[in-house]
Design a protein around this motif. Structure first.
Motif, mmCIF file in Angstrom:
data_model
loop_
_atom_site.group_PDB
_atom_site.id
_atom_site.type_symbol
_atom_site.label_atom_id
_atom_site.label_comp_id
_atom_site.label_asym_id
_atom_site.label_seq_id
_atom_site.Cartn_x
_atom_site.Cartn_y
_atom_site.Cartn_z
ATOM 1 N N LEU A 36 0.848 -1.184 0.000
ATOM 2 C CA LEU A 36 0.000 0.000 0.000
ATOM 3 C C LEU A 36 0.883 1.233 0.000
ATOM 4 N N TYR A 37 0.558 2.166 -0.885
ATOM 5 C CA TYR A 37 1.226 3.460 -0.940
ATOM 6 C C TYR A 37 0.170 4.540 -0.811
ATOM 7 N N SER A 38 0.578 5.668 -0.275
ATOM 8 C CA SER A 38 -0.308 6.831 -0.328
ATOM 9 C C SER A 38 -0.266 7.352 -1.761
ATOM 10 N N THR A 39 -1.204 8.198 -2.115
ATOM 11 C CA THR A 39 -1.185 8.768 -3.470
ATOM 12 C C THR A 39 -0.026 9.745 -3.654
ATOM 13 N N THR A 40 0.669 10.079 -2.556
ATOM 14 C CA THR A 40 1.892 10.876 -2.661
ATOM 15 C C THR A 40 3.120 9.965 -2.762
ATOM 16 N N LEU A 41 2.864 8.654 -2.890
ATOM 17 C CA LEU A 41 3.865 7.596 -3.073
ATOM 18 C C LEU A 41 4.688 7.300 -1.828
ATOM 19 N N ARG A 42 4.128 7.564 -0.661
ATOM 20 C CA ARG A 42 4.755 7.151 0.598
ATOM 21 C C ARG A 42 4.320 5.722 0.880
ATOM 22 N N ARG A 43 5.288 4.832 1.162
ATOM 23 C CA ARG A 43 4.973 3.438 1.483
ATOM 24 C C ARG A 43 4.263 3.387 2.823
ATOM 25 N N ILE A 44 3.106 2.703 2.860
ATOM 26 C CA ILE A 44 2.336 2.565 4.096
ATOM 27 C C ILE A 44 2.651 1.227 4.756
ATOM 28 N N ARG A 45 2.499 0.130 4.009
ATOM 29 C CA ARG A 45 2.827 -1.196 4.539
ATOM 30 C C ARG A 45 2.832 -2.214 3.420
ATOM 31 N N SER A 46 3.494 -3.351 3.675
ATOM 32 C CA SER A 46 3.565 -4.448 2.705
ATOM 33 C C SER A 46 3.084 -5.738 3.336
ATOM 34 N N LEU A 47 2.617 -6.636 2.479
ATOM 35 C CA LEU A 47 2.143 -7.948 2.900
ATOM 36 C C LEU A 47 2.766 -8.988 1.985
ATOM 37 N N ARG A 48 3.505 -9.916 2.565
ATOM 38 C CA ARG A 48 4.101 -11.010 1.784
ATOM 39 C C ARG A 48 3.047 -12.093 1.576
ATOM 40 N N LEU A 49 2.952 -12.599 0.346
ATOM 41 C CA LEU A 49 1.992 -13.638 -0.001
ATOM 42 C C LEU A 49 2.704 -14.953 -0.277
ATOM 43 N N GLU A 50 1.956 -16.047 -0.259
ATOM 44 C CA GLU A 50 2.531 -17.359 -0.583
ATOM 45 C C GLU A 50 2.874 -17.473 -2.059
ATOM 46 N N GLY A 51 2.081 -16.854 -2.904
ATOM 47 C CA GLY A 51 2.275 -16.963 -4.344
ATOM 48 C C GLY A 51 2.689 -15.649 -4.984
ATOM 49 N N ILE A 52 2.861 -15.689 -6.299
ATOM 50 C CA ILE A 52 3.222 -14.507 -7.071
ATOM 51 C C ILE A 52 1.946 -13.722 -7.381
ATOM 52 N N PRO A 53 1.797 -12.515 -6.821
ATOM 53 C CA PRO A 53 0.572 -11.754 -7.042
ATOM 54 C C PRO A 53 0.551 -11.123 -8.430
ATOM 55 N N ALA A 54 -0.458 -11.486 -9.203
ATOM 56 C CA ALA A 54 -0.531 -10.983 -10.572
ATOM 57 C C ALA A 54 -1.555 -9.869 -10.709
ATOM 58 N N ALA A 55 -2.783 -10.136 -10.272
ATOM 59 C CA ALA A 55 -3.859 -9.180 -10.485
ATOM 60 C C ALA A 55 -4.739 -9.097 -9.245
ATOM 61 N N VAL A 56 -5.480 -7.992 -9.151
ATOM 62 C CA VAL A 56 -6.342 -7.750 -7.998
ATOM 63 C C VAL A 56 -7.725 -7.325 -8.481
ATOM 64 N N SER A 57 -8.746 -7.869 -7.828
ATOM 65 C CA SER A 57 -10.123 -7.398 -7.985
ATOM 66 C C SER A 57 -10.594 -6.964 -6.606
ATOM 67 N N PHE A 58 -11.453 -5.961 -6.574
ATOM 68 C CA PHE A 58 -11.930 -5.431 -5.298
ATOM 69 C C PHE A 58 -13.407 -5.736 -5.100
ATOM 70 N N HIS A 59 -13.771 -6.077 -3.857
ATOM 71 C CA HIS A 59 -15.178 -6.253 -3.501
ATOM 72 C C HIS A 59 -15.855 -4.886 -3.631
ATOM 73 N N PRO A 60 -17.066 -4.828 -4.174
ATOM 74 C CA PRO A 60 -17.698 -3.524 -4.394
ATOM 75 C C PRO A 60 -18.151 -2.795 -3.136
ATOM 76 N N HIS A 61 -18.348 -3.517 -2.012
ATOM 77 C CA HIS A 61 -18.895 -2.875 -0.818
ATOM 78 C C HIS A 61 -18.099 -3.130 0.458
ATOM 79 N N ARG A 62 -17.138 -4.017 0.403
ATOM 80 C CA ARG A 62 -16.359 -4.356 1.589
ATOM 81 C C ARG A 62 -14.884 -4.117 1.304
ATOM 82 N N PRO A 63 -14.064 -3.875 2.325
ATOM 83 C CA PRO A 63 -12.644 -3.616 2.106
ATOM 84 C C PRO A 63 -11.856 -4.919 1.874
#
Length: 105
Positions: A36-63
């Motif tokens: 996660l970055y702010s829109t001013t490009l400041r790093r907020i935090r990172s999350l390591r995943l088990e796999g190689i993250p390719a693409a993201v879809s977002f839930h329309p009403h939940r975070p």
């Protein structure tokens, strides 16, 4: 179109997504991370995943973010408020993108 701001990052960022008016989400295929970055490009935090993250879809009403992972043939479900993996499900080989469809119920 012109570059307004840039930032050097490690790894190999594949895609950048707008989360909201203040945050961006970046997939890194070498570091196996979501960052996660702010829109001013400041790093907020990172999350390591088990796999190689390719693409993201977002839930329309939940975070929630649904992150396609290439080498594990799965999608990780990430809670964007807690910034942690809260679940997941298997897919076919090398999922690169996803789409959320409303349930029939």
């Amino acid at each position: 179109m012109k570059v307004v701001r840039s930032r050097t990052v490690g790894g190999d960022p594949l895609r950048v997504y707008t989360v909201d008016d203040e945050r961006l989400l970046v997939t890194d295929i070498v570091g196996r991370t979501l960052t996660l970055y702010s829109t001013t490009l400041r790093r907020i935090r990172s999350l390591r995943l088990e796999g190689i993250p390719a693409a993201v879809s977002f839930h329309p009403h939940r975070p929630l973010a649904y992150v396609s992972q290439l080498d594990t043939d799965s999608v990780a479900v990430v809670d964007l408020d807690r910034f942690s993996v809260i679940g997941g499900f298997g897919t076919g080989p090398e999922p690169d993108s996803s789409a959320l469809l409303p349930s029939a119920a």
